[in-house]
Design an enzyme around this catalytic site. Structure first.
Site, PDB file in Angstrom:
ATOM      1  N   SER A 143       0.849  -1.189   0.000  1.00  0.00           N
ATOM      2  CA  SER A 143       0.000   0.000   0.000  1.00  0.00           C
ATOM      3  C   SER A 143       0.881   1.234   0.000  1.00  0.00           C
ATOM      4  O   SER A 143       1.944   1.252   0.639  1.00  0.00           O
ATOM      5  CB  SER A 143      -0.890   0.010   1.249  1.00  0.00           C
ATOM      6  OG  SER A 143      -1.501   1.270   1.421  1.00  0.00           O
ATOM      7  N   TYR A 162      -2.571   1.069  10.373  1.00  0.00           N
ATOM      8  CA  TYR A 162      -2.463   0.358   9.094  1.00  0.00           C
ATOM      9  C   TYR A 162      -1.147   0.692   8.400  1.00  0.00           C
ATOM     10  O   TYR A 162      -0.432  -0.196   7.925  1.00  0.00           O
ATOM     11  CB  TYR A 162      -3.648   0.730   8.206  1.00  0.00           C
ATOM     12  CG  TYR A 162      -3.606   0.086   6.840  1.00  0.00           C
ATOM     13  CD1 TYR A 162      -3.925  -1.258   6.675  1.00  0.00           C
ATOM     14  CD2 TYR A 162      -3.274   0.827   5.713  1.00  0.00           C
ATOM     15  CE1 TYR A 162      -3.896  -1.858   5.427  1.00  0.00           C
ATOM     16  CE2 TYR A 162      -3.250   0.244   4.456  1.00  0.00           C
ATOM     17  CZ  TYR A 162      -3.557  -1.097   4.317  1.00  0.00           C
ATOM     18  OH  TYR A 162      -3.520  -1.673   3.074  1.00  0.00           O
ATOM     19  N   LYS A 166       1.848  -2.030   7.897  1.00  0.00           N
ATOM     20  CA  LYS A 166       2.150  -2.428   6.526  1.00  0.00           C
ATOM     21  C   LYS A 166       3.605  -2.103   6.182  1.00  0.00           C
ATOM     22  O   LYS A 166       4.233  -2.806   5.378  1.00  0.00           O
ATOM     23  CB  LYS A 166       1.212  -1.740   5.547  1.00  0.00           C
ATOM     24  CG  LYS A 166      -0.210  -2.274   5.565  1.00  0.00           C
ATOM     25  CD  LYS A 166      -0.286  -3.708   5.046  1.00  0.00           C
ATOM     26  CE  LYS A 166      -0.120  -3.796   3.552  1.00  0.00           C
ATOM     27  NZ  LYS A 166      -0.256  -5.194   3.049  1.00  0.00           N
TER      28      LYS A 166
END
Length: 266
Positions: A143, A162, A166
């Site tokens: 991402s 997040y 990640k």
């Protein structure tokens, strides 16, 4: 036909990866019975095998590899790791949006087990099958949120859990790339771009669509940039071109779905 294990294929990007012909697809999901969209895909494509496996439960992934091995004769060409914790109700939170530090800690630890340890579990479990193939390709779906340059360029102070977790997965993929490079592996992290997966998000569909609109508006307000979400079909079609073109020189890179190394928009 080449064989692909798609970890996290019940909806969105993973579901689109599983919706393919002329390949052997092993769609590994935590809850096969509850994966209604995937069941529909499997009913339409005889080459799709739905297999139970939970990235936080390593033993379940070991069981999944045994089922794959029975079909392929002990090998696997591609591993695509797409499983991730993306709770639309919490994913866009910033540091100050948690009620207290205990809530923040709990959210981070829960997401870490899935988004950081999950890829490690999947790669480790399937590595014997990947080693038995001549292809040896591992793709972790990443991402732009995990890239520090994008955070600065787009002024993204939110999405803290997040993004940070990640980023740990990105480093894990790089570590595997270094570890396996002498065996002929190509291990990459691949950014899918911004993708609207609300169509298969079930009860979270409206909340996810609204959150994406809010995110796009925030980016435009902060930077003047227009960020338009793609459909899963558009994103995966572009990603497959990148995956099909992977070469040893790509090992360890963070790639973008449009090709080349990841570069933040600025």
């Amino acid at each position: 036909m080449p064989s692909y294990a798609v970890i996290g294929a019940s909806r969105g990007i993973g579901l689109e990866f599983a919706s393919r012909s002329e390949t052997v697809i092993f769609a590994v999901v935590r809850n096969p019975e509850g994966s209604t969209h995937l069941r529909d895909v499997a009913a339409s494509f005889t080459n799709v095998h739905v297999i139970s496996g939970d990235v936080v439960d390593y033993s379940s992934l070991e069981c999944a590899t045994k089922q794959v091995s029975q079909v392929t004769g002990g090998k696997l060409d591609y591993l695509i790791h797409n499983a991730a914790n993306l709770d639309v109700n919490t994913v866009f939170k910033g540091f100050d949006d948690y009620a207290n530090m205990e809530e923040l800690d709990s959210a981070f630890i829960s997401a870490y087990k899935i988004n950081s340890l999950g890829p490690i579990h999947a790669v480790t479990a399937f590595l014997p099958l990947l080693r038995a193939s001549n292809t040896k390709k591992i793709v972790d779906i990443g991402s732009g949120a995990e890239d520090s340059k994008s955070t600065r360029a787009l002024r993204l102070s939110k999405t803290v859990a997040y993004a940070m977790i990640k980023a740990a997965a990105l480093l894990a993929a790089t570590k595997f790339a270094v570890k396996l490079q002498d065996e002929g592996f190509v291990v990459v992290t691949l950014s899918p771009g911004m993708v609207d997966c609300s169509a298969t998000a079930g009860a979270d569909s409206k909340a996810l669509a609204d959150s994406l609109k809010e995110f796009s508006s925030s980016v435009k307000k902060n930077t003047g940039l227009e960020v338009t979400p793609q459909t899963p079909e558009e994103s995966v079609a572009a990603q497959l071109k990148v995956i099909d073109g992977l070469e040893p020189s790509h090992n360890g890179l963070f790639l973008q779905h449009t090709g080349g190394e990841y570069r933040p928009r600025s």
